[in-house]
Design an enzyme around this catalytic site. Structure first.
Site, PDB file in Angstrom:
ATOM      1  N   LYS A   9       0.473  -1.064   0.017  1.00 54.49           N
ATOM      2  CA  LYS A   9       0.131   0.355  -0.380  1.00 54.49           C
ATOM      3  C   LYS A   9       0.707   1.371   0.046  1.00 54.49           C
ATOM      4  O   LYS A   9       2.045   1.361  -0.040  1.00 54.49           O
ATOM      5  CB  LYS A   9      -0.936  -0.433   0.985  1.00 54.49           C
ATOM      6  N   TYR A  49     -12.608  -2.091  -2.328  1.00 55.35           N
ATOM      7  CA  TYR A  49     -12.775  -2.102  -1.006  1.00 55.35           C
ATOM      8  C   TYR A  49     -14.432  -2.391  -1.020  1.00 55.35           C
ATOM      9  O   TYR A  49     -15.399  -1.103   0.085  1.00 55.35           O
ATOM     10  CB  TYR A  49     -12.061  -1.215  -0.348  1.00 55.35           C
ATOM     11  N   ASN A 112      -1.155   0.079   8.015  1.00 51.52           N
ATOM     12  CA  ASN A 112      -0.627  -1.164   8.342  1.00 51.52           C
ATOM     13  C   ASN A 112       0.361  -2.524   6.779  1.00 51.52           C
ATOM     14  O   ASN A 112      -0.015  -3.414   6.539  1.00 51.52           O
ATOM     15  CB  ASN A 112      -1.902  -2.225   8.776  1.00 51.52           C
ATOM     16  N   HIS A 115      -1.770  -5.364   1.624  1.00 44.30           N
ATOM     17  CA  HIS A 115      -3.321  -5.939   1.506  1.00 44.30           C
ATOM     18  C   HIS A 115      -2.436  -7.257   1.033  1.00 44.30           C
ATOM     19  O   HIS A 115      -1.527  -7.537  -0.067  1.00 44.30           O
ATOM     20  CB  HIS A 115      -4.151  -5.351   0.601  1.00 44.30           C
ATOM     21  N   GLU A 126     -10.262  -9.606  -6.772  1.00 44.79           N
ATOM     22  CA  GLU A 126      -9.016  -9.068  -6.543  1.00 44.79           C
ATOM     23  C   GLU A 126      -8.065  -8.415  -8.135  1.00 44.79           C
ATOM     24  O   GLU A 126      -7.919  -7.658  -8.746  1.00 44.79           O
ATOM     25  CB  GLU A 126      -8.746  -8.944  -5.387  1.00 44.79           C
TER      26      GLU A 126
HETATM   27  P1  IDP Z   1      -7.025  -7.174   6.113  1.00 45.39           P
HETATM   28  O1  IDP Z   1      -6.307  -5.972   5.580  1.00 45.39           O
HETATM   29  O2  IDP Z   1      -5.871  -7.435   7.210  1.00 45.39           O
HETATM   30  O3  IDP Z   1      -8.002  -7.945   5.058  1.00 45.39           O
HETATM   31  P2  IDP Z   1     -10.127  -5.950   6.498  1.00 45.39           P
HETATM   32  O4  IDP Z   1     -11.020  -6.148   7.337  1.00 45.39           O
HETATM   33  O5  IDP Z   1     -10.556  -6.535   5.484  1.00 45.39           O
HETATM   34  O6  IDP Z   1      -8.138  -6.281   6.956  1.00 45.39           O
HETATM   35  O7  IDP Z   1      -9.650  -3.605   6.316  1.00 45.39           O
HETATM   36  C1  IDP Z   1      -9.571  -3.611   5.025  1.00 45.39           C
HETATM   37  C2  IDP Z   1      -7.736  -2.306   5.113  1.00 45.39           C
HETATM   38  O8  IDP Z   1      -9.342  -1.675   6.060  1.00 45.39           O
HETATM   39  C3  IDP Z   1      -6.746  -2.601   6.389  1.00 45.39           C
HETATM   40  O9  IDP Z   1      -6.121  -3.642   6.044  1.00 45.39           O
HETATM   41  C4  IDP Z   1      -7.055  -1.818   7.138  1.00 45.39           C
HETATM   42  O10 IDP Z   1      -5.809  -0.478   6.639  1.00 45.39           O
HETATM   43  C5  IDP Z   1      -8.249  -0.897   6.836  1.00 45.39           C
HETATM   44  N1  IDP Z   1      -8.983  -0.969   8.317  1.00 45.39           N
HETATM   45  C6  IDP Z   1      -9.584  -2.255   8.422  1.00 45.39           C
HETATM   46  N2  IDP Z   1     -10.073  -2.407  10.286  1.00 45.39           N
HETATM   47  C7  IDP Z   1      -9.813  -0.750  10.234  1.00 45.39           C
HETATM   48  C8  IDP Z   1     -10.269   0.108  10.841  1.00 45.39           C
HETATM   49  O11 IDP Z   1     -10.528   0.020  12.586  1.00 45.39           O
HETATM   50  N3  IDP Z   1      -9.093   1.820  11.262  1.00 45.39           N
HETATM   51  C9  IDP Z   1      -8.877   2.030  10.283  1.00 45.39           C
HETATM   52  N4  IDP Z   1      -8.549   1.469   8.792  1.00 45.39           N
HETATM   53  C10 IDP Z   1      -8.564  -0.118   9.215  1.00 45.39           C
END
Ligand code: IDP
Length: 147
Positions: A9, A49, A112, A115, A126
């Site tokens: 990302k 998303y 983080n 993805h 995707e």
């Molecule tokens: P993942 O990337 O670990 O699969 P997902 O639940 O699919 O997690 O969420 C997609 C992305 O959305 C996350 O990687 C993160 O960047 C963002 N995200 C998810 N939950 C939160 C949150 O509670 N606060 C802020 N960003 C979030």
């Protein structure tokens, strides 16, 4: 043989972690079949998303992934989806196990770094958003028999 969609990302690109992250998957013995350094459009971000529409973090998430280039990839291997999810670590860096990418390099959930598809259905969807079928390369990995 499974395929998955992985994407460094904008924060990972800005922090100079493309090489470190790609190198972990190479050393694991997975096979890279497609890669693209690109800027995500709002349309692509919304498709990618779509499951998070309505979440409070959705608008900032779309703004973030479109803010700067990403490094999109397709990797292949036995159980590649589960293996790469394990190497990436939990969404929140606080919960990510030591040694995972997010534990080693991330601090906040919204930065983080990477993805990774979470199921065969997500991976297929995707990959289709980011790559044309002809962009997925077929080749023999000579060390494949040792992995
Ligand atoms: P993942 O990337 O670990 O699969 P997902 O639940 O699919 O997690 O969420 C997609 C992305 O959305 C996350 O990687 C993160 O960047 C963002 N995200 C998810 N939950 C939160 C949150 O509670 N606060 C802020 N960003 C979030």
């Amino acid at each position: 043989m499974e395929r998955t969609f992985l994407m460094v990302k904008p924060d990972g690109v800005q922090r100079g972690l493309i090489g470190e992250i790609v190198s972990r998957f190479e050393r694991k013995g997975l096979k890279l079949v497609a890669a693209k350094f690109m800027r995500i459009t709002p349309e692509i971000a919304e498709r990618h998303y779509a499951e998070h529409v309505g979440q409070p973090f959705y608008p900032p998430l779309v703004a973030f992934v479109t803010s700067s280039p990403v490094f999109a990839m397709v990797w292949q291997g036995d159980n590649v989806i589960g293996l790469t999810r394990a190497m990436i670590g939990k969404t929140n860096a606080l919960d990510a196990a030591p040694g995972t990418i997010r534990s080693d390099y991330a601090v906040h959930t919204n930065f983080n770094l990477i993805h990774g598809s979470d199921s065969p259905e997500s991976a297929e969807r995707e990959i289709g958003i980011f790559f044309k079928p002809e962009e997925l390369l077929e080749y023999t990995q000579s060390i494949g028999q040792w992995i």
